[in-house]
Structures are given as C-alpha cells and as structure tokens.
Design an enzyme around this catalytic site. Sequence first.
Site, short mmCIF file in Angstrom:
data_model
loop_
_atom_site.label_atom_id
_atom_site.label_comp_id
_atom_site.label_asym_id
_atom_site.label_seq_id
_atom_site.Cartn_x
_atom_site.Cartn_y
_atom_site.Cartn_z
N TYR A 93 -4.30 -3.94 35.38
CA TYR A 93 -3.32 -4.83 35.98
C TYR A 93 -2.01 -4.05 36.12
CZ TYR A 93 -0.11 -8.74 36.70
OH TYR A 93 0.87 -9.57 37.21
N ASP A 143 -6.29 -5.27 39.72
CA ASP A 143 -5.17 -5.65 40.57
C ASP A 143 -4.16 -4.50 40.56
OD1 ASP A 143 -2.99 -6.71 41.85
OD2 ASP A 143 -2.76 -8.44 40.53
N HIS A 150 -5.84 -15.06 43.48
CA HIS A 150 -6.73 -13.98 43.91
C HIS A 150 -8.14 -14.55 44.06
CE1 HIS A 150 -4.01 -10.52 42.66
NE2 HIS A 150 -3.44 -11.56 42.07
#
Length: 281
Positions: free
Chosen positions: A119, A169, A272
């Site tokens: 992330y 991500d 998402h």
Amino acid sequence: MKRVLNSAVLRIASFNVNGLRASVRRGFDVWLKDREPEIVGLQEVRASADLLPTLDGYHLSYHPGSLAGRNGVAVLTKDAPVAVRLGFGNQRFDPEGRYLEVDLAPTGTRPALTIGSLYLPKGDRPDDGPAAMAKHRRKLAFMRSLRAYLSRSRRAAQAADREFLIMGDFNIAHTALDLRNDRANQRNSGFLPDERDWFGSILGPRSLIDVVRSLHGDQEGPYSWWTWRGRAFDQDTGWRIDYQLATPDLARSAIRGGTDREPSYEARMSDHSPVVVDYDL
C-alpha cells in the site's frame, strides 16, 4: 454460478478493501468463496489483528502497522507460508504497515513464490503549498527506498529459485491508458511525471512485468479505483492504480486477468475493485 479453476491454474487477486470489516459487510467473503483465489493481497485492512473477521480456508499473514485504524497489509494463502517478512527494511516507513512479503513452497505445478502486498502512500498535489509538497516528497522517499528493496528481494527470490510478484495499491497511474481523464490530472498526485518515471523504472523485460497491461495491450484501463462521489463509477471514470507486477516467467504464464468490477454502485465492496489474474502453470 461458481467458477471452478483448472488444477494447473493459479489464481492471484489483489484488493484494497478500504477496511476489511466494512468490505466483508458489503460482500467480500461471498466474492472470495465464488472466485476462490489461491493467493490474495489485501491493502488498507484497517484493524487490529484481534478484530479481523475469519475467512475460512485461508492462512492470514498480516502487518497492521502502528497507526490505529489506518493502513495495514495482508496476504491470504491457501497454504501456510514458509516465511513472512514485515516491511522492507526502512525504519521510517515500516511501522506504518504498508508492505508485507511471504514465501510459499512449491506445490504440484506451482513454483516456489515470493509474494509482496503493497500500500504505497497517496501523496498530495505539490502545487498546493508547503504541507502538500512535504507529503509529495515523503511519497518519493518511500518509492526510492522501495525500489532498492524490490531489486534486492527479486534477486534473492531468483537465487532461491522462486518467482517474485508484488501486488497492491501503488497510488500511481503509469500511463495515459491508466486513467480516464489524463489531461485534467497532469498536475495531480498519482499522475505526476516523477511518480510515473519511478513506476517505469521498476519495470523491465528481465525484472518485473505489469501483468494486466501485458494482457490488455493498448486498451484503456481496466480501471481499479473510482471515487465514491458523483457518477464516476457508473461512467467508468476511474484510475488503474492497483497492479500485479511479476517476474518474466510468471508473467508469461498469465492467461487472463483484469478487474472484477461490481455490476452496480450499490454492489461495491470498496472504492477499489479486485484485480485478478489467472496463471497457467
């Protein structure tokens, strides 16, 4: 209808759940049972380990970080990992719970694997003043440190005869194909030249391959993030910021992949959607 995999196909998914407990309330556990990925990288889990819901059939490796209610990365695996590493060796960023890496032993036709769940910080528009510029520079510092680590980890995996895959991500749209409104976002975080240059620098025919882009060629998208606001999701005005980057042999085995975009705004599990790839091994 349940979609059953051929025994030689390895299904890997990456999903920023934007709070695992909230995502489960919106149907993540149902999606998981339907799609049956063997490996799942999760980002923004946002809970202490004792509060996480049970996901039957999976081993959970989790790095919650030290920021209550923020960040948190995990890897779900059908088989227990042989090793788990929290962070990427950066004392400044590792406590935030932004990177987790596991090693998996070979089974059947599946090779030994090193899997990372990432992330990456969101950053900010640097034109918006000193605080925003500081946030952007912090993101760049994270990226520089991570790039060096990825090179080391990928080489270590190769030396141990393991394939390497990092997913998650990245909070960066690499090219104009990876967001709907590229001209309107030239000066916005996530599509800045230095971010995109960094992303390109970690890719290469002998290092890491953007698997979904290799499958979809010059097609726009498939996007993986849409703001909750307005009609962005309904109009598919999104960004492709969630990726699976794999070493060349593993990337070449990919036979299909993309985004499991929900059928409606009301059915969304997160801001998402899961990025899913099938590898024919």
